[in-house]
Design a protein around this motif. Structure first.
Motif, PDB file in Angstrom:
ATOM      1  N   VAL A   6       0.750  -0.906   0.270  1.00  0.00           N
ATOM      2  CA  VAL A   6       0.010   0.209  -0.098  1.00  0.00           C
ATOM      3  C   VAL A   6       0.735   1.419  -0.180  1.00  0.00           C
ATOM      4  O   VAL A   6       2.135   0.954   0.466  1.00  0.00           O
ATOM      5  N   SER A   7      -0.049   2.621  -0.493  1.00  0.00           N
ATOM      6  CA  SER A   7       1.012   3.824  -0.618  1.00  0.00           C
ATOM      7  C   SER A   7       0.193   4.368   0.538  1.00  0.00           C
ATOM      8  O   SER A   7      -0.118   5.491   0.955  1.00  0.00           O
ATOM      9  N   SER A   8       1.729   4.765   2.035  1.00  0.00           N
ATOM     10  CA  SER A   8       1.313   5.074   2.903  1.00  0.00           C
ATOM     11  C   SER A   8       2.622   5.094   3.672  1.00  0.00           C
ATOM     12  O   SER A   8       3.777   4.470   3.210  1.00  0.00           O
ATOM     13  N   SER A   9       2.734   6.349   4.249  1.00  0.00           N
ATOM     14  CA  SER A   9       4.623   6.306   5.106  1.00  0.00           C
ATOM     15  C   SER A   9       3.965   5.594   6.117  1.00  0.00           C
ATOM     16  O   SER A   9       5.056   5.184   6.633  1.00  0.00           O
ATOM     17  N   THR A  10       2.957   4.966   6.604  1.00  0.00           N
ATOM     18  CA  THR A  10       3.688   4.168   8.167  1.00  0.00           C
ATOM     19  C   THR A  10       2.978   2.758   7.655  1.00  0.00           C
ATOM     20  O   THR A  10       4.006   1.736   8.239  1.00  0.00           O
ATOM     21  N   ILE A  11       2.471   2.616   7.008  1.00  0.00           N
ATOM     22  CA  ILE A  11       2.539   0.903   6.389  1.00  0.00           C
ATOM     23  C   ILE A  11       2.645   0.345   5.068  1.00  0.00           C
ATOM     24  O   ILE A  11       2.647   1.139   4.303  1.00  0.00           O
ATOM     25  N   ALA A  12       3.285  -0.423   4.880  1.00  0.00           N
ATOM     26  CA  ALA A  12       4.225  -1.270   3.547  1.00  0.00           C
ATOM     27  C   ALA A  12       3.246  -1.858   2.918  1.00  0.00           C
ATOM     28  O   ALA A  12       3.143  -1.814   1.872  1.00  0.00           O
ATOM     29  N   SER A  13       2.686  -3.100   3.819  1.00  0.00           N
ATOM     30  CA  SER A  13       1.499  -3.848   3.649  1.00  0.00           C
ATOM     31  C   SER A  13       0.083  -4.362   4.179  1.00  0.00           C
ATOM     32  O   SER A  13       0.736  -4.595   5.952  1.00  0.00           O
ATOM     33  N   ILE A  14      -0.653  -4.903   3.757  1.00  0.00           N
ATOM     34  CA  ILE A  14      -1.859  -5.343   4.395  1.00  0.00           C
ATOM     35  C   ILE A  14      -1.888  -6.757   3.735  1.00  0.00           C
ATOM     36  O   ILE A  14      -2.454  -6.929   2.596  1.00  0.00           O
ATOM     37  N   GLY A  15      -2.461  -7.328   5.012  1.00  0.00           N
ATOM     38  CA  GLY A  15      -3.096  -8.737   4.670  1.00  0.00           C
ATOM     39  C   GLY A  15      -4.826  -9.192   5.213  1.00  0.00           C
ATOM     40  O   GLY A  15      -4.362  -8.570   6.482  1.00  0.00           O
ATOM     41  N   TYR A  16      -4.872 -10.151   4.823  1.00  0.00           N
ATOM     42  CA  TYR A  16      -6.142 -10.334   5.269  1.00  0.00           C
ATOM     43  C   TYR A  16      -6.602 -12.054   5.272  1.00  0.00           C
ATOM     44  O   TYR A  16      -6.757 -11.971   3.940  1.00  0.00           O
ATOM     45  N   ASP A  17      -7.004 -12.705   6.576  1.00  0.00           N
ATOM     46  CA  ASP A  17      -7.706 -13.982   5.716  1.00  0.00           C
ATOM     47  C   ASP A  17      -9.189 -14.228   6.841  1.00  0.00           C
ATOM     48  O   ASP A  17      -9.211 -14.162   7.885  1.00  0.00           O
ATOM     49  N   ARG A  18      -9.565 -13.929   5.768  1.00  0.00           N
ATOM     50  CA  ARG A  18     -11.430 -14.237   5.329  1.00  0.00           C
ATOM     51  C   ARG A  18     -12.096 -14.812   6.829  1.00  0.00           C
ATOM     52  O   ARG A  18     -12.997 -14.968   7.174  1.00  0.00           O
ATOM     53  N   GLU A  19     -11.521 -16.426   6.010  1.00  0.00           N
ATOM     54  CA  GLU A  19     -11.825 -16.895   7.487  1.00  0.00           C
ATOM     55  C   GLU A  19     -11.169 -17.503   8.759  1.00  0.00           C
ATOM     56  O   GLU A  19     -12.654 -17.415   9.582  1.00  0.00           O
ATOM     57  N   GLU A  20     -10.276 -16.819   9.569  1.00  0.00           N
ATOM     58  CA  GLU A  20      -9.834 -16.470  10.573  1.00  0.00           C
ATOM     59  C   GLU A  20     -10.492 -15.083  11.255  1.00  0.00           C
ATOM     60  O   GLU A  20      -9.862 -14.786  12.359  1.00  0.00           O
ATOM     61  N   HIS A  21     -10.328 -13.987  10.240  1.00  0.00           N
ATOM     62  CA  HIS A  21     -11.085 -12.848  10.555  1.00  0.00           C
ATOM     63  C   HIS A  21      -9.750 -12.007  11.251  1.00  0.00           C
ATOM     64  O   HIS A  21     -10.013 -11.455  12.254  1.00  0.00           O
ATOM     65  N   LEU A  23      -6.216 -10.134  10.307  1.00  0.00           N
ATOM     66  CA  LEU A  23      -5.650  -8.757   9.770  1.00  0.00           C
ATOM     67  C   LEU A  23      -4.226  -8.702   9.831  1.00  0.00           C
ATOM     68  O   LEU A  23      -3.570  -8.743  11.111  1.00  0.00           O
ATOM     69  N   GLU A  24      -3.399  -8.160   8.898  1.00  0.00           N
ATOM     70  CA  GLU A  24      -1.993  -8.822   8.842  1.00  0.00           C
ATOM     71  C   GLU A  24      -1.076  -7.471   8.579  1.00  0.00           C
ATOM     72  O   GLU A  24      -2.021  -6.644   7.394  1.00  0.00           O
ATOM     73  N   ILE A  25      -0.881  -6.746   8.987  1.00  0.00           N
ATOM     74  CA  ILE A  25       0.141  -5.980   8.875  1.00  0.00           C
ATOM     75  C   ILE A  25       1.250  -5.205   9.279  1.00  0.00           C
ATOM     76  O   ILE A  25       2.077  -5.723   9.896  1.00  0.00           O
ATOM     77  N   GLU A  26       2.201  -5.110   7.725  1.00  0.00           N
ATOM     78  CA  GLU A  26       3.184  -4.779   8.534  1.00  0.00           C
ATOM     79  C   GLU A  26       3.563  -3.085   7.737  1.00  0.00           C
ATOM     80  O   GLU A  26       3.743  -2.340   7.180  1.00  0.00           O
ATOM     81  N   PHE A  27       4.603  -2.644   8.699  1.00  0.00           N
ATOM     82  CA  PHE A  27       5.250  -1.403   8.770  1.00  0.00           C
ATOM     83  C   PHE A  27       5.855  -1.189   8.114  1.00  0.00           C
ATOM     84  O   PHE A  27       6.600  -1.780   7.736  1.00  0.00           O
ATOM     85  N   VAL A  28       6.410   0.153   7.541  1.00  0.00           N
ATOM     86  CA  VAL A  28       7.387   0.590   7.046  1.00  0.00           C
ATOM     87  C   VAL A  28       9.212   0.573   7.442  1.00  0.00           C
ATOM     88  O   VAL A  28       9.568  -0.134   6.915  1.00  0.00           O
ATOM     89  N   ASN A  29       8.330  -0.008   9.116  1.00  0.00           N
ATOM     90  CA  ASN A  29      10.339  -0.458  10.036  1.00  0.00           C
ATOM     91  C   ASN A  29      10.223  -1.447  10.011  1.00  0.00           C
ATOM     92  O   ASN A  29      10.964  -2.331  10.518  1.00  0.00           O
ATOM     93  N   GLU A  30       9.556  -2.461   9.049  1.00  0.00           N
ATOM     94  CA  GLU A  30       9.431  -3.741   9.118  1.00  0.00           C
ATOM     95  C   GLU A  30       8.939  -4.653   9.477  1.00  0.00           C
ATOM     96  O   GLU A  30       9.069  -6.135   9.566  1.00  0.00           O
ATOM     97  N   SER A  31       9.052  -4.178  10.907  1.00  0.00           N
ATOM     98  CA  SER A  31       7.670  -5.120  11.878  1.00  0.00           C
ATOM     99  C   SER A  31       6.120  -5.670  11.062  1.00  0.00           C
ATOM    100  O   SER A  31       5.942  -4.922  11.144  1.00  0.00           O
ATOM    101  N   VAL A  32       6.032  -6.404  11.498  1.00  0.00           N
ATOM    102  CA  VAL A  32       4.507  -7.166  11.374  1.00  0.00           C
ATOM    103  C   VAL A  32       4.212  -7.583  12.837  1.00  0.00           C
ATOM    104  O   VAL A  32       4.077  -8.152  13.791  1.00  0.00           O
ATOM    105  N   TYR A  33       2.432  -6.628  12.468  1.00  0.00           N
ATOM    106  CA  TYR A  33       1.489  -7.570  13.184  1.00  0.00           C
ATOM    107  C   TYR A  33       0.350  -8.045  12.537  1.00  0.00           C
ATOM    108  O   TYR A  33       0.047  -7.870  11.759  1.00  0.00           O
ATOM    109  N   ARG A  34      -0.050  -8.904  13.754  1.00  0.00           N
ATOM    110  CA  ARG A  34      -1.731  -9.722  13.733  1.00  0.00           C
ATOM    111  C   ARG A  34      -2.891  -9.304  14.118  1.00  0.00           C
ATOM    112  O   ARG A  34      -2.297  -9.047  15.533  1.00  0.00           O
TER     113      ARG A  34
END
Length: 70
Positions: A6-21, A23-34
């Motif tokens: 994605v084009s964001s100054s704080t978020i690099a990429s976003i994913g989503y698992d519909r079955e599990e609800h 959301l996974e976000i990779e931030f520009v500092n390369e940390s990933v959170y679910r």
């Protein structure tokens, strides 16, 4: 989980698992959170938000159960 860039100054990429609800976000500092129990509508709204960082801070951070992946 597949994440899309994605084009964001704080978020690099976003994913989503519909079955599990899950959301996974990779931030520009390369940390990933679910974020668990996230409705698909919130994921869609995040993708379409004019400012994904602002939407994340207002609607996701400190709202849903979180775990750091990396």
């Amino acid at each position: 989980m597949h994440r899309q860039a994605v084009s964001s100054s704080t978020i690099a990429s976003i994913g989503y698992d519909r079955e599990e609800h899950l959301l996974e976000i990779e931030f520009v500092n390369e940390s990933v959170y679910r974020y668990r129990l996230v409705p698909e509508s919130v994921y869609r709204d995040l993708l379409g938000a004019p400012s994904q960082g602002r939407f994340f801070n207002q609607k996701i951070r400190d709202v849903y159960p979180t775990e750091q992946v990396d």
